[in-house]
Design a protein around this motif. Sequence first.
Motif, PDB file in Angstrom:
ATOM      1  N   CYS A   1       7.305   1.341   4.303  1.00 26.43           N
ATOM      2  CA  CYS A   1       7.264   0.133   5.140  1.00 26.43           C
ATOM      3  C   CYS A   1       8.473  -0.774   4.927  1.00 26.43           C
ATOM      4  CB  CYS A   1       5.991  -0.675   4.888  1.00 26.43           C
ATOM      5  SG  CYS A   1       4.492   0.082   5.503  1.00 26.43           S
ATOM      6  N   SER A   2       9.572  -0.232   4.474  1.00 24.93           N
ATOM      7  CA  SER A   2      10.768  -1.055   4.310  1.00 24.93           C
ATOM      8  C   SER A   2      11.228  -1.550   5.675  1.00 24.93           C
ATOM      9  CB  SER A   2      11.885  -0.253   3.633  1.00 24.93           C
ATOM     10  OG  SER A   2      12.173   0.913   4.381  1.00 24.93           O
ATOM     11  N   THR A   3      11.735  -2.774   5.716  1.00 24.08           N
ATOM     12  CA  THR A   3      12.094  -3.399   6.984  1.00 24.08           C
ATOM     13  C   THR A   3      13.594  -3.339   7.228  1.00 24.08           C
ATOM     14  OG1 THR A   3      12.248  -5.571   5.916  1.00 24.08           O
ATOM     15  CG2 THR A   3      10.132  -4.958   6.900  1.00 24.08           C
TER      16      THR A   3
ATOM     17  N   GLN B   1       0.807  -1.216   0.000  1.00 21.67           N
ATOM     18  CA  GLN B   1       0.000   0.000   0.000  1.00 21.67           C
ATOM     19  C   GLN B   1       0.843   1.270   0.000  1.00 21.67           C
ATOM     20  OE1 GLN B   1      -3.421   0.297   2.483  1.00 21.67           O
ATOM     21  NE2 GLN B   1      -3.845  -1.903   2.489  1.00 21.67           N
ATOM     22  N   PHE B   2       2.066   1.187   0.513  1.00 28.28           N
ATOM     23  CA  PHE B   2       2.910   2.375   0.603  1.00 28.28           C
ATOM     24  C   PHE B   2       4.103   2.321  -0.352  1.00 28.28           C
ATOM     25  CE2 PHE B   2       0.516   2.739   4.448  1.00 28.28           C
ATOM     26  CZ  PHE B   2       0.489   4.094   4.744  1.00 28.28           C
ATOM     27  N   GLN B   3       4.028   1.494  -1.367  1.00 27.40           N
ATOM     28  CA  GLN B   3       5.179   1.301  -2.245  1.00 27.40           C
ATOM     29  C   GLN B   3       5.587   2.562  -3.000  1.00 27.40           C
ATOM     30  OE1 GLN B   3       4.285  -1.398  -5.532  1.00 27.40           O
ATOM     31  NE2 GLN B   3       2.094  -1.088  -5.195  1.00 27.40           N
ATOM     32  N   ASP B   4       4.664   3.493  -3.208  1.00 29.10           N
ATOM     33  CA  ASP B   4       4.985   4.714  -3.949  1.00 29.10           C
ATOM     34  C   ASP B   4       5.163   5.924  -3.033  1.00 29.10           C
ATOM     35  OD1 ASP B   4       4.815   3.358  -6.408  1.00 29.10           O
ATOM     36  OD2 ASP B   4       2.634   3.599  -6.440  1.00 29.10           O
ATOM     37  N   ARG B   5       5.261   5.684  -1.733  1.00 29.95           N
ATOM     38  CA  ARG B   5       5.421   6.781  -0.776  1.00 29.95           C
ATOM     39  C   ARG B   5       6.878   6.899  -0.324  1.00 29.95           C
ATOM     40  NH1 ARG B   5       0.564   8.254   1.737  1.00 29.95           N
ATOM     41  NH2 ARG B   5      -1.181   7.782   0.332  1.00 29.95           N
TER      42      ARG B   5
END
Length: 240
Positions: free
Chosen positions: A85-87, A77-81
């Motif tokens: 949410c990278s870990t 959901q946040f891939q383009d932000r």
Amino acid sequence: NFFRNIGLERRNDNILSSYSFANSDHQYAVEDDPSSYCQSSLKSLTIGQKQICLLHADHMPVVIQGASKGIEECQNQFQDRHWNCSTVRDGTVFGPVLYHANRETAFTHAMLSAGVTYAVSRACKQGLLKSCTCSRAARPKNLPRDWAWGGCGDNIDYGYRFGRDFVDTPEKEVNPNIIDSPVSFINTNQTNVENEMKRKPLRRSRIRRQMNIHNNEAGRRAVYRLTRVVCKCHGVSGSC
């Protein structure tokens, strides 16, 4: 804390290799001593969560998979932000952002809680857990009379209850009444200002725990409310 890194353990062969299918029903079972497993293998669990693990050791691979799904959905959901949410491997999963009370922290709590609820509900349906089976929901009132009611649905009620007990435990392990106890903090030899300075961090901690519980509940309710009955029509006659 449970939210810090258990979701990353799905990729840890040492964790999931501790499980095998116990019988012909293909239910999960721990090959090693549950006490040793819960205390040593799942080091990220709190004391209360380890107690739940001892009672429901077969649930842990499902919990791990559910938390991992929550992380994957957050990244999707946040891939383009800017924050995507990278870990990271520092025990926080998402880095220093979780140290602060912000929108990102709220979303991750809700997403991981939803992932656990969904995974446990589905595992009940699949017969992977000993303490639950298919959903026992009543026949919907709006279902046509000539349609049969049966099959095996996701046990969302059990998934909701277990998810609430397991995920919310870290927030409830601290005595909620400690902040209101004058004996614990007030020193008669100190000024009111000094005593108030001692109260503030603990008051903020209580508010933060309440916020985390609220966001956990939001994730569970999202799964619960989005669950719907699906009817399948089959056979030559197309009966439902």
